[in-house]
Design a protein around this motif. Sequence first.
Motif, PDB file in Angstrom:
ATOM      1  N   ASP A 575     -22.092 -15.208  12.467  1.00  0.00           N
ATOM      2  CA  ASP A 575     -22.192 -16.730  11.951  1.00  0.00           C
ATOM      3  C   ASP A 575     -20.871 -17.212  11.686  1.00  0.00           C
ATOM      4  O   ASP A 575     -19.992 -16.280  11.711  1.00  0.00           O
ATOM      5  CB  ASP A 575     -22.992 -16.850  10.974  1.00  0.00           C
ATOM      6  N   ARG A 576     -20.622 -18.367  11.794  1.00  0.00           N
ATOM      7  CA  ARG A 576     -19.335 -18.946  11.470  1.00  0.00           C
ATOM      8  C   ARG A 576     -19.239 -19.525  10.005  1.00  0.00           C
ATOM      9  O   ARG A 576     -18.549 -20.664  10.032  1.00  0.00           O
ATOM     10  CB  ARG A 576     -19.008 -20.086  12.640  1.00  0.00           C
ATOM     11  N   GLY A 577     -19.971 -19.027   9.184  1.00  0.00           N
ATOM     12  CA  GLY A 577     -20.269 -19.380   7.805  1.00  0.00           C
ATOM     13  C   GLY A 577     -19.022 -19.352   6.875  1.00  0.00           C
ATOM     14  O   GLY A 577     -18.017 -18.794   7.367  1.00  0.00           O
ATOM     15  N   HIS A 578     -19.375 -19.291   5.537  1.00  0.00           N
ATOM     16  CA  HIS A 578     -18.085 -19.072   4.494  1.00  0.00           C
ATOM     17  C   HIS A 578     -17.617 -17.611   4.331  1.00  0.00           C
ATOM     18  O   HIS A 578     -16.700 -17.359   4.043  1.00  0.00           O
ATOM     19  CB  HIS A 578     -18.543 -19.445   3.339  1.00  0.00           C
ATOM     20  N   GLY A 579     -18.535 -16.838   5.024  1.00  0.00           N
ATOM     21  CA  GLY A 579     -18.033 -15.425   5.095  1.00  0.00           C
ATOM     22  C   GLY A 579     -18.232 -14.565   3.885  1.00  0.00           C
ATOM     23  O   GLY A 579     -18.957 -15.084   2.878  1.00  0.00           O
ATOM     24  N   ILE A 580     -17.667 -13.502   3.466  1.00  0.00           N
ATOM     25  CA  ILE A 580     -17.987 -12.610   2.355  1.00  0.00           C
ATOM     26  C   ILE A 580     -16.648 -12.048   1.809  1.00  0.00           C
ATOM     27  O   ILE A 580     -15.985 -11.428   2.729  1.00  0.00           O
ATOM     28  CB  ILE A 580     -18.857 -11.408   2.812  1.00  0.00           C
ATOM     29  N   THR A 581     -16.392 -12.189   0.589  1.00  0.00           N
ATOM     30  CA  THR A 581     -15.131 -11.469   0.226  1.00  0.00           C
ATOM     31  C   THR A 581     -15.187 -10.166   0.027  1.00  0.00           C
ATOM     32  O   THR A 581     -16.312  -9.532   0.360  1.00  0.00           O
ATOM     33  CB  THR A 581     -14.949 -12.097  -1.428  1.00  0.00           C
ATOM     34  N   GLY A 582     -13.923  -9.612  -0.093  1.00  0.00           N
ATOM     35  CA  GLY A 582     -13.973  -7.843  -0.246  1.00  0.00           C
ATOM     36  C   GLY A 582     -14.596  -7.322  -1.169  1.00  0.00           C
ATOM     37  O   GLY A 582     -15.314  -6.312  -0.994  1.00  0.00           O
ATOM     38  N   ASP A 583     -14.572  -7.964  -2.426  1.00  0.00           N
ATOM     39  CA  ASP A 583     -15.514  -7.398  -3.599  1.00  0.00           C
ATOM     40  C   ASP A 583     -16.986  -7.356  -3.191  1.00  0.00           C
ATOM     41  O   ASP A 583     -17.704  -6.291  -3.302  1.00  0.00           O
ATOM     42  CB  ASP A 583     -15.421  -8.020  -4.738  1.00  0.00           C
ATOM     43  N   HIS A 584     -17.561  -8.489  -2.563  1.00  0.00           N
ATOM     44  CA  HIS A 584     -18.979  -8.386  -2.141  1.00  0.00           C
ATOM     45  C   HIS A 584     -19.361  -7.653  -1.209  1.00  0.00           C
ATOM     46  O   HIS A 584     -20.370  -7.189  -1.116  1.00  0.00           O
ATOM     47  CB  HIS A 584     -19.321 -10.044  -1.944  1.00  0.00           C
ATOM     48  N   LEU A 585     -18.519  -7.655  -0.050  1.00  0.00           N
ATOM     49  CA  LEU A 585     -18.807  -6.502   0.786  1.00  0.00           C
ATOM     50  C   LEU A 585     -19.161  -5.296   0.562  1.00  0.00           C
ATOM     51  O   LEU A 585     -20.132  -4.643   0.991  1.00  0.00           O
ATOM     52  CB  LEU A 585     -17.466  -6.536   1.754  1.00  0.00           C
ATOM     53  N   ALA A 586     -18.517  -4.934  -0.747  1.00  0.00           N
ATOM     54  CA  ALA A 586     -18.896  -3.344  -1.360  1.00  0.00           C
ATOM     55  C   ALA A 586     -20.163  -3.384  -1.835  1.00  0.00           C
ATOM     56  O   ALA A 586     -20.799  -2.365  -1.619  1.00  0.00           O
ATOM     57  CB  ALA A 586     -17.817  -2.906  -2.213  1.00  0.00           C
ATOM     58  N   GLY A 615     -33.804   5.674  11.777  1.00  0.00           N
ATOM     59  CA  GLY A 615     -32.554   6.749  12.047  1.00  0.00           C
ATOM     60  C   GLY A 615     -31.313   5.748  12.495  1.00  0.00           C
ATOM     61  O   GLY A 615     -30.443   6.369  13.132  1.00  0.00           O
ATOM     62  N   GLY A 616     -31.309   4.726  11.969  1.00  0.00           N
ATOM     63  CA  GLY A 616     -30.128   3.639  12.495  1.00  0.00           C
ATOM     64  C   GLY A 616     -29.217   3.436  11.373  1.00  0.00           C
ATOM     65  O   GLY A 616     -29.398   4.102  10.117  1.00  0.00           O
ATOM     66  N   THR A 617     -28.242   2.507  11.658  1.00  0.00           N
ATOM     67  CA  THR A 617     -27.357   2.107  10.493  1.00  0.00           C
ATOM     68  C   THR A 617     -27.195   0.643  10.594  1.00  0.00           C
ATOM     69  O   THR A 617     -27.364   0.066  11.564  1.00  0.00           O
ATOM     70  CB  THR A 617     -25.724   2.773  10.788  1.00  0.00           C
ATOM     71  N   ILE A 618     -26.613   0.186   9.465  1.00  0.00           N
ATOM     72  CA  ILE A 618     -26.241  -1.276   9.547  1.00  0.00           C
ATOM     73  C   ILE A 618     -25.126  -1.359   8.555  1.00  0.00           C
ATOM     74  O   ILE A 618     -24.706  -0.510   7.573  1.00  0.00           O
ATOM     75  CB  ILE A 618     -27.464  -2.154   8.772  1.00  0.00           C
ATOM     76  N   ALA A 619     -24.112  -2.433   9.157  1.00  0.00           N
ATOM     77  CA  ALA A 619     -22.872  -2.616   8.284  1.00  0.00           C
ATOM     78  C   ALA A 619     -22.460  -4.066   8.465  1.00  0.00           C
ATOM     79  O   ALA A 619     -23.143  -4.716   9.441  1.00  0.00           O
ATOM     80  CB  ALA A 619     -21.713  -1.790   9.207  1.00  0.00           C
ATOM     81  N   ALA A 620     -21.381  -4.547   7.657  1.00  0.00           N
ATOM     82  CA  ALA A 620     -21.094  -5.924   7.670  1.00  0.00           C
ATOM     83  C   ALA A 620     -19.550  -5.931   7.778  1.00  0.00           C
ATOM     84  O   ALA A 620     -18.906  -5.047   6.997  1.00  0.00           O
ATOM     85  CB  ALA A 620     -21.719  -6.662   6.297  1.00  0.00           C
ATOM     86  N   GLU A 621     -19.332  -6.997   8.287  1.00  0.00           N
ATOM     87  CA  GLU A 621     -17.686  -7.141   8.527  1.00  0.00           C
ATOM     88  C   GLU A 621     -17.597  -8.758   8.186  1.00  0.00           C
ATOM     89  O   GLU A 621     -18.553  -9.648   8.651  1.00  0.00           O
ATOM     90  CB  GLU A 621     -17.163  -6.891   9.923  1.00  0.00           C
ATOM     91  N   SER A 622     -16.593  -9.156   7.617  1.00  0.00           N
ATOM     92  CA  SER A 622     -16.107 -10.491   7.445  1.00  0.00           C
ATOM     93  C   SER A 622     -14.679 -10.718   7.383  1.00  0.00           C
ATOM     94  O   SER A 622     -14.040  -9.950   6.760  1.00  0.00           O
ATOM     95  CB  SER A 622     -17.040 -11.125   6.387  1.00  0.00           C
TER      96      SER A 622
END
Length: 648
Positions: A575-586, A615-622
């Motif tokens: 998405d092109r939203g507000h994104g996620i800050t570093g602390d929140h990502l954790a 058996g999968g994984t999920i991750a976020a980047e922002s």
Amino acid sequence: MKPVRRNRSMRAGGIGPDRLHVRSGAAWIACRGMAIGVLLLVLLHPVGAEPARRHVLVLFENNRLLPANVLGDRGITSALAEVDRSTEISTEFLDYPRFSGAAYGATVTRFLKEKYAARPPGVVIVAGDRALDFALNTRSELFPHVPVVHVGVARSYLASGPPLPDDVVGVPFDRDFGGTIGQALQWHPQARHLVLITGASEHDRNWEEELRRAAGRFEDRVSIETLAGRPIAEVLKRVKELGTDAVVVTPGFFRDGAGSLFTPADSVRLIAQAAPAPVYGPFVTFIGTGVVGGWMTSFESMGREGGVIANQLLAGQAPSALRLPPVMPVALHVDWRQIERWGIDPAAVPADAIVRFRSPGFWQTYSKEAIAVALAFLLQSLLLTALLVERNRRRRAQSSVDRYRFELAHASRLAVAGELTGSIAHEINQPLAAILSNAAAAEMMLESGTARPGELKDILADIRRDDLRASEVIRRLRALLAKHEVERQPFDLNEILSDVIALLGAEARRRRIALSARPASETITVVGDRIQLQQVLINLIMNAMDALADTPEEQRNVTVSLEGAATGATIRVRDRGHGITGDHLAKLFESFFTTKRKGIGLGLSIARTLVEAHGGTIAAESVPGEGAVFTIWLPRVVPGGSARIGAT
Ligand code: ADP
């Protein structure tokens, strides 16, 4: 218990009239009175009744190395040492029957008299019948008034002579010929022939008489053959001829018919070696020579009994005051190797029998090792049990966790559906309204008579399409909301993608967001629960749409792409939203983490649980301010491979 040391030399040469020093008349009278008193005391006291020291003379009837004597001596010595280790023990051997006769007796008497004149014993212990005879005949000359203790004297022997003087005491024993023969016949019920073997010396003749008498009791059960006073060669020759129906009973002998001398144990050893039949004897010294066993009194215990009596006499007890048992106890002694050799039932051996040469069983040999192994097993079993209990506990805990997770996932779907109510209602209303207007149009056409079949057919086709659209929406919704059990089915991930886009399309339009999908160009088969994976995607897309709330309308877009790789597939929600800050990502996937006013903070944590269960994984980047990308990786089914799904 230390004996009172009495000194005969004091009595003899101590205070006497010749040593008194007379000074005055009165004193002299007084002294004379005392001296007479002392003198009277000395004279009235029997000489020799009090030993000079704790000195015991032991007189054996035969030679020093006779096994019976060695054992008897051990018993006497140990009993005397128990009271006083410094007890002086003198030991003499009369060496009968090798030496005998009146002249020999006189020589020995003279020798002993001279030898012990200066060191008289306090007690004399005589071992054996003939030693007792010797003492009775010579004690007045050798050791007058010294009490005599007899050991190893047969009760039958005592009974055959006159009663013993009061100060000659002891506990006789029984040579249990009868018990030994009875035992032999009991253990060998097939025996029909009893062979008795005795020697040629006077002693041997006495035993022969006793043995014959005892065997007489068994005459009606077995035939009795007596080999008495024969040369050893003749005895062995006859013994070798015996059949398996024979049993030999012998006390051994001191002298054979040819005049050769033996110890009874040695003679029995030769007989047992030659005999193809079991041999029994009544003396404990025979155990180990090849005999099976017999009823007997141990020579050591006879010696001990004599030593104990001697201790009492040395302590000052009067011989007549002693309370002595009438006879020494007998016990069954056996050689276990012979029990096995002759096939005697071990159960027939009484528990209180004295058994020798039994090779220790497994338990006796390896008891420590066996206990250690058993303990190790026990510990191991306890550990295993504890581990099993723990595993069951964890399983139960896991299954309740799975249950809660399942309930939570379902609740979360209901919550999402709640959010979608408006758009879904719109989604259904649209086809319904279209159906209604199409139906009205068809009605009008029919009423006006202008209805052409072609047009009516198109209208009906539209109605059918709209109906299908509405029922498709309802199907998807029902599938999402149904509380179904977890499935494990293969399906194409592209289908999920299109279902989710269809479900959320109306909501996206309502929010003025461009929701686009880029399915994979190939079929991507995964195995798992399609509703759970739909739920994951819906969560991610709803979050993405939430993040776009403040984004200018022309930039509001969410893209969901699916790409296949060799072993798996990647789904990206961008998405092109507000994104996620570093602390929140954790903290993003932690339960109850939310930045929304009405958020619960469970969507992503449930999503991660569901993905991992597949058996999968999920991750976020922002990049804050530029939007976020959530990436899911799932294993795909490849030919020959496998994919897993956990319970949720
Ligand atoms: P909830 O939606 O109830 O807050 P979630 O677990 O789904 O719970 O999300 C947790 C938090 O993650 C959200 O409150 C939000 O701050 C953040 N988040 C999730 N997705 C995005 C996204 N696409 N862009 C920015 N923030 C996001």
